[in-house]
Motif scaffolding. Sequence first.
Motif, PDB file in Angstrom:
ATOM      1  N   THR A 225     -24.318 -37.009 -97.371  1.00 39.92           N
ATOM      2  CA  THR A 225     -23.260 -36.181 -96.781  1.00 39.92           C
ATOM      3  C   THR A 225     -23.547 -34.699 -96.998  1.00 39.92           C
ATOM      4  OG1 THR A 225     -21.962 -36.284 -98.810  1.00 39.92           O
ATOM      5  CG2 THR A 225     -21.582 -37.997 -97.161  1.00 39.92           C
TER       6      THR A 225
ATOM      7  N   THR B 110     -28.895 -39.813 -93.417  1.00 37.29           N
ATOM      8  CA  THR B 110     -29.040 -38.353 -93.428  1.00 37.29           C
ATOM      9  C   THR B 110     -29.252 -37.847 -94.851  1.00 37.29           C
ATOM     10  OG1 THR B 110     -26.619 -38.261 -93.405  1.00 37.29           O
ATOM     11  CG2 THR B 110     -27.748 -37.834 -91.327  1.00 37.29           C
TER      12      THR B 110
ATOM     13  N   GLU C  42     -36.444 -45.120 -99.985  1.00 40.11           N
ATOM     14  CA  GLU C  42     -35.728 -45.852-101.041  1.00 40.11           C
ATOM     15  C   GLU C  42     -34.304 -46.231-100.605  1.00 40.11           C
ATOM     16  OE1 GLU C  42     -35.060 -43.086-104.178  1.00 40.11           O
ATOM     17  OE2 GLU C  42     -33.193 -44.129-104.713  1.00 40.11           O
TER      18      GLU C  42
HETATM   19  N1  LIG Z   1     -29.484 -29.835 -91.588  1.00 38.63           N
HETATM   20  C1  LIG Z   1     -30.140 -29.965 -90.472  1.00 38.63           C
HETATM   21  O1  LIG Z   1     -29.823 -29.321 -89.510  1.00 38.63           O
HETATM   22  C2  LIG Z   1     -31.266 -30.929 -90.348  1.00 38.63           C
HETATM   23  C3  LIG Z   1     -32.127 -30.779 -89.277  1.00 38.63           C
HETATM   24  C4  LIG Z   1     -33.182 -31.663 -89.127  1.00 38.63           C
HETATM   25  C5  LIG Z   1     -33.360 -32.681 -90.004  1.00 38.63           C
HETATM   26  N2  LIG Z   1     -32.532 -32.824 -91.039  1.00 38.63           N
HETATM   27  C6  LIG Z   1     -32.768 -33.924 -91.933  1.00 38.63           C
HETATM   28  O2  LIG Z   1     -31.564 -34.546 -92.238  1.00 38.63           O
HETATM   29  C7  LIG Z   1     -31.535 -34.901 -93.593  1.00 38.63           C
HETATM   30  C8  LIG Z   1     -30.384 -34.244 -94.259  1.00 38.63           C
HETATM   31  O3  LIG Z   1     -30.492 -32.850 -94.082  1.00 38.63           O
HETATM   32  P1  LIG Z   1     -29.430 -31.873 -94.688  1.00 38.63           P
HETATM   33  O4  LIG Z   1     -29.703 -30.531 -94.195  1.00 38.63           O
HETATM   34  O5  LIG Z   1     -28.080 -32.435 -94.469  1.00 38.63           O
HETATM   35  O6  LIG Z   1     -29.826 -31.933 -96.212  1.00 38.63           O
HETATM   36  P2  LIG Z   1     -28.871 -31.744 -97.471  1.00 38.63           P
HETATM   37  O7  LIG Z   1     -29.734 -31.500 -98.617  1.00 38.63           O
HETATM   38  O8  LIG Z   1     -27.798 -30.792 -97.127  1.00 38.63           O
HETATM   39  O9  LIG Z   1     -28.184 -33.174 -97.615  1.00 38.63           O
HETATM   40  C9  LIG Z   1     -28.832 -34.257 -98.145  1.00 38.63           C
HETATM   41  C10 LIG Z   1     -27.753 -35.101 -98.798  1.00 38.63           C
HETATM   42  O10 LIG Z   1     -28.310 -36.345 -99.182  1.00 38.63           O
HETATM   43  C11 LIG Z   1     -27.873 -36.643-100.489  1.00 38.63           C
HETATM   44  N3  LIG Z   1     -28.851 -37.508-101.111  1.00 38.63           N
HETATM   45  C12 LIG Z   1     -30.083 -37.207-101.567  1.00 38.63           C
HETATM   46  N4  LIG Z   1     -30.670 -38.281-102.092  1.00 38.63           N
HETATM   47  C13 LIG Z   1     -29.786 -39.276-101.994  1.00 38.63           C
HETATM   48  C14 LIG Z   1     -29.814 -40.639-102.360  1.00 38.63           C
HETATM   49  N5  LIG Z   1     -30.865 -41.171-102.951  1.00 38.63           N
HETATM   50  N6  LIG Z   1     -28.722 -41.389-102.101  1.00 38.63           N
HETATM   51  C15 LIG Z   1     -27.645 -40.861-101.506  1.00 38.63           C
HETATM   52  N7  LIG Z   1     -27.575 -39.577-101.114  1.00 38.63           N
HETATM   53  C16 LIG Z   1     -28.637 -38.798-101.370  1.00 38.63           C
HETATM   54  C17 LIG Z   1     -27.760 -35.316-101.190  1.00 38.63           C
HETATM   55  O11 LIG Z   1     -26.883 -35.406-102.281  1.00 38.63           O
HETATM   56  C18 LIG Z   1     -27.225 -34.442-100.069  1.00 38.63           C
HETATM   57  O12 LIG Z   1     -25.819 -34.451-100.036  1.00 38.63           O
HETATM   58  C19 LIG Z   1     -32.869 -34.487 -94.178  1.00 38.63           C
HETATM   59  O13 LIG Z   1     -33.716 -35.575 -94.175  1.00 38.63           O
HETATM   60  C20 LIG Z   1     -33.340 -33.443 -93.232  1.00 38.63           C
HETATM   61  O14 LIG Z   1     -34.736 -33.417 -93.149  1.00 38.63           O
HETATM   62  C21 LIG Z   1     -31.486 -31.966 -91.225  1.00 38.63           C
END
Ligand SMILES: NC(=O)c1ccc[n+]([C@@H]2O[C@H](COP(=O)([O-])OP(=O)(O)OC[C@H]3O[C@@H](n4cnc5c(N)ncnc54)[C@H](O)[C@@H]3O)[C@@H](O)[C@H]2O)c1
Lengths: 222, 222
Positions: free
Chosen positions: A95, A153, A161
């Motif tokens: 989230t 996400t 994992e």
């Molecule tokens: N933010 C964007 O616009 C964007 C764009 C392209 C791709 N992505 C991809 O989407 C994913 C999320 O991006 P984001 O920007 O929201 O990152 P973020 O770091 O804001 O969110 C990642 C979330 O995942 C949670 N998390 C991490 N490991 C975990 C686990 N083992 N179990 C449960 N939760 C876990 C974290 O606590 C965090 O809340 C990433 O893989 C990123 O590459 C995001």
Amino acid sequence: MAYGYKIGSIPLTTVQRFASYLPALRDMQRQGRSVVSSASLAEMLRLEAIQVRKDFGYLGITGRPKTGFQVDDLIGAMEHGLSWNRVSDAILVGTGHLGTALLNYRGFGYHGLAIKAAFDIAPDRVGALINGVQVQHLDEMKPFMDAKMAILTVSPESAQEVALRLVRAGITGIWNFTGRTLLLPEPIVVQDQDIAIGLAVLSAKLTARAREAIEAESKPPA
Amino acid sequence: MAYGYKIGSIPLTTVQRFASYLPALRDMQRQGRSVVSSASLAEMLRLEAIQVRKDFGYLGITGRPKTGFQVDDLIGAMEHGLSWNRVSDAILVGTGHLGTALLNYRGFGYHGLAIKAAFDIAPDRVGALINGVQVQHLDEMKPFMDAKMAILTVSPESAQEVALRLVRAGITGIWNFTGRTLLLPEPIVVQDQDIAIGLAVLSAKLTARAREAIEAESKPPA
DNA sequence: ACAGTATCGATACCTTTTTATCGATACCAT
DNA sequence: ATGGTATCGATAAAAAGGTATCGATACTGT
Ligand SMILES: NC(=O)c1ccc[n+]([C@@H]2O[C@H](COP(=O)([O-])OP(=O)(O)OC[C@H]3O[C@@H](n4cnc5c(N)ncnc54)[C@H](O)[C@@H]3O)[C@@H](O)[C@H]2O)c1
Ligand SMILES: NC(=O)c1ccc[n+]([C@@H]2O[C@H](COP(=O)([O-])OP(=O)(O)OC[C@H]3O[C@@H](n4cnc5c(N)ncnc54)[C@H](O)[C@@H]3O)[C@@H](O)[C@H]2O)c1
């Protein structure tokens, strides 16, 4: 060896276009328009009329010469084919920025998708309330949950994992936003939603265009 | 009549796969691995080895029998082809849920993308500071800005109108997250990033699988 | 009622992309 | 050094998807 294109008997690309036709058709429906020709729909979506007709053929929807296709029939057939006419439950894991945006997205109603639960592991995320959904710790995720689809996400490093845990919890479809390839047992359906791919295409097109411009300059105009 | 696949001389699908190869290759680079065979990379990405080799062929990168390809060469060639090796400026319009997530995304550094300005029209959005970028009113958008790429994350209803304004402001590439087809003068490059398309494919696959399961049940097992 | 025409849909064709085959090459072990 | 073999890369075949053609159909206007 694999040729994994067609979904049932429908080309993958046709299914993809269904998602593009739908908002346009819904607009028409809202405006009270009941028929549409392949040509006019093609123009709106920058496609070829014949392609639109062929796509509709896969739905078993047949048009009438000189008028076109029934908007309602098209919408119904596409929604049925995609199971968007009834609500499926999903869960979301991770989230962060993107997960939060998806939880707040109002459009999933049109796609028959209801996010029923959200999970994270960060202490400052667990317990948060996002658009009516309370974030739970990932350890709370139980196989009893009847959602079959998960939205992934989490950060890229955790993707593999967490995906395995989802499979163990009975998830059969994963919508994977992490940009990492998931290696999972066969029967699981994984849909990669890697925005880097879209950016790559855009970058490549712009780069190619720039190159062309330079070449055109070096040659004097005809 | 149009067959709009290839970008330059490279198949569109190959360019898309470049974006998938890159994170895997960067991981290897980080781990100090300098060579990789097409077979092992294919396995990681669930592709066929021959497809990987063919993709690399388009880059002009040539491998060595019995060892494989130089990881550094591959990364360099792909980044160069996509212009991800140098930073391009972009602007973002529509700082709602999705726009905010993108502004907060740390990964764009790997893609040579820097979001330099953000725009909205909602009074409660204008003035906000998101990850170091101050949201300006759309009317402040001026043709003098040297960004050539725009990220479009406004509501679907405003998409067409805002896109036209972007074109007038000198934008030549639009990354369109709105799910609506933009009708713009030819030389503009539009990349649609419609997540509904991914969801449609996932839904269709799950629906098809469910149908198969029902059919298998009605027939007694062989 | 009838001619004119817009539109569909079956068929065939073309382009692009993926996969198979197989000889050539460079590394490794003896 | 030599033989064995993993891996590449050129060529060709197969598959998938997109497009053109054209007769058939149903609406419109006279
Ligand atoms: N933010 C964007 O616009 C964007 C764009 C392209 C791709 N992505 C991809 O989407 C994913 C999320 O991006 P984001 O920007 O929201 O990152 P973020 O770091 O804001 O969110 C990642 C979330 O995942 C949670 N998390 C991490 N490991 C975990 C686990 N083992 N179990 C449960 N939760 C876990 C974290 O606590 C965090 O809340 C990433 O893989 C990123 O590459 C995001
Ligand atoms: N949130 C998601 O996860 C998600 C998922 C899929 C698609 N999308 C698409 O992305 C777009 C944005 O979604 P969102 O959830 O962020 O919506 P949102 O309503 O949260 O944000 C839209 C933003 O655009 C701004 N806006 C509207 N009209 C504008 C205009 N004419 N000029 C400038 N700004 C304008 C609004 O003020 C708002 O801040 C939509 O097109 C939506 O369909 C979002």
